[in-house]
Design a protein around this motif. Sequence first.
Motif, short mmCIF file in Angstrom:
data_model
loop_
_atom_site.label_atom_id
_atom_site.label_comp_id
_atom_site.label_asym_id
_atom_site.label_seq_id
_atom_site.Cartn_x
_atom_site.Cartn_y
_atom_site.Cartn_z
N GLU A 24 -19.43 29.18 -11.32
CA GLU A 24 -19.83 30.04 -12.43
C GLU A 24 -20.74 31.12 -11.87
OE1 GLU A 24 -22.19 29.93 -16.68
OE2 GLU A 24 -20.74 28.33 -16.22
N VAL A 25 -20.45 32.34 -12.22
CA VAL A 25 -21.15 33.50 -11.68
C VAL A 25 -21.91 34.18 -12.82
CG1 VAL A 25 -20.87 35.73 -10.54
CG2 VAL A 25 -19.37 33.81 -9.94
N GLU A 26 -23.16 34.50 -12.59
CA GLU A 26 -23.95 35.20 -13.61
C GLU A 26 -24.71 36.36 -12.97
OE1 GLU A 26 -27.61 34.38 -16.79
OE2 GLU A 26 -26.39 32.71 -16.04
N TYR A 27 -24.59 37.53 -13.61
CA TYR A 27 -25.36 38.70 -13.21
C TYR A 27 -26.41 38.98 -14.29
CZ TYR A 27 -21.75 39.68 -9.74
OH TYR A 27 -20.88 39.60 -8.67
N TYR A 75 -15.08 41.80 -9.79
CA TYR A 75 -13.70 41.50 -10.19
C TYR A 75 -12.72 42.34 -9.37
CZ TYR A 75 -9.63 40.88 -13.23
OH TYR A 75 -8.39 40.59 -13.72
N HIS A 76 -12.99 43.61 -9.24
CA HIS A 76 -12.09 44.48 -8.48
C HIS A 76 -12.16 44.17 -6.98
CE1 HIS A 76 -10.65 46.91 -11.79
NE2 HIS A 76 -11.89 47.04 -12.24
N SER A 119 -8.59 32.81 -8.56
CA SER A 119 -8.58 33.14 -9.99
C SER A 119 -9.95 33.60 -10.43
CB SER A 119 -8.15 31.91 -10.81
OG SER A 119 -6.94 31.38 -10.33
N PHE A 120 -9.99 34.54 -11.37
CA PHE A 120 -11.25 35.14 -11.81
C PHE A 120 -11.12 35.44 -13.30
CE2 PHE A 120 -14.88 37.80 -9.95
CZ PHE A 120 -15.46 38.10 -11.18
N VAL A 121 -12.05 34.93 -14.11
CA VAL A 121 -12.05 35.23 -15.53
C VAL A 121 -13.46 35.59 -15.96
CG1 VAL A 121 -12.33 32.80 -16.19
CG2 VAL A 121 -11.41 34.43 -17.84
N VAL A 146 -15.02 31.80 -11.18
CA VAL A 146 -14.12 32.05 -10.06
C VAL A 146 -13.62 30.72 -9.54
CG1 VAL A 146 -13.85 33.16 -7.82
CG2 VAL A 146 -15.49 34.08 -9.46
N GLU A 147 -12.31 30.62 -9.34
CA GLU A 147 -11.71 29.39 -8.83
C GLU A 147 -10.94 29.70 -7.56
OE1 GLU A 147 -9.98 26.02 -11.43
OE2 GLU A 147 -8.22 27.12 -10.69
#
Length: 403
Positions: free
Chosen positions: A185-188, A213-214, A230-232, A251-252
Amino acid sequence: MTSTTNDTTRTANDPTSSVKGVIEQAVARWSADLVELSHSLHREPELGCAEYKSRDKLVGLLERAGFTVESPVGGLDTAFTAVTGSGDLTIGLCAEYDALPEIGHACGHNVNGAASLGAALALAAVADELGLRVKVIGTPAEETIGGKAYLLEAGVFDDVAAAMMVHASGEDVIRGATRALSMWEVEYTGTPAHAASAPWRGVNALDAVSIAYHSVGLLRQQLRPDVILSFVVLEGGQAANVIPSRSRAVVELRTASTEELHELQARVRNCLEAGALATGASLTITPQGRDFEPLHHDEFMTTAYAHAMAGLGRAPVDRSDRPGGSTDMGNVSAVIPSIHPSIGYDVEGAAHHTREFAAHGATPSADRAVLDGALGMALVGAALAQSPEQRQRLHQLLARPDS
């Protein structure tokens, strides 16, 4: 190697006919309970780490059969162990029972769990004769954090010489290839500001996750074809007129080997850090559970299982060249001789993790898979117990701390 018993030639992977008969009778005796267990799990699906009713259903049947139960274990509230027999060779049956959000048992864990209990009940009937100790390990949260990995770390598998489970599927499979997996899990975190009157005062967390993401998307073209990335984005702001101060994503990463996974983790981390560097937002990466190892299949156990399935009119196909999903059973198989074959039933072509697959989980075909899977695993356990070479091998592996 062959041996002769009562003028009948059998392979080294075959239990004696008398033991096989007792195992078959035990599965038949418990068949109604096992089918009802599978149906009950299917009717009341529960998510990982919240499978309280499901755990109690499995535990209740095992206690009724005379197993000694401990729960919780390994720091997981819905995990359990159930033991019977006093032999010097411990066979572990891994029982899964977690479901998926909204779509229930769309991976067939009701079948998986019931089959493992069936194998344990059948081996219990011959445990004294074969010098076995039978241990059911209730393993929560395969779909999320990887309960088996946590239980492995906590020592719950330390006494297990060989481990088994079957997995629900649309076909019978042996040596199924799985991928190593990591999920983050990613948090900004940025700074909010009015998007019209003072946007220069803000630090845009949505920009940060967009750049990440890009970056990950561009990285994909440099990766091997068998790598899955994978990225959501879960959150990117609350109002259009406010500079977003928080964004979240998952991100997986999946690769063929653990070594490749570690390499990919480093490259993806660079992409995520690029978003923070470009915008000035701070980045937090939180692993979601444990990394999964690829499956390792014990050859003797695989051959014994395939032989048992042939006796039931099934013909498992070898899928070692076709990587599929990922499982925390891979972590167990990396340190303990294990099998994780797929047990097939009619799903009308439906794929795992869909409502259509879940709809077939309590059909007569699925019920037969529960009983055949139970019988197949029990026969593998008996074959291990009756082979002096295999007993010696398993004891030697168990005695080695690096095994």
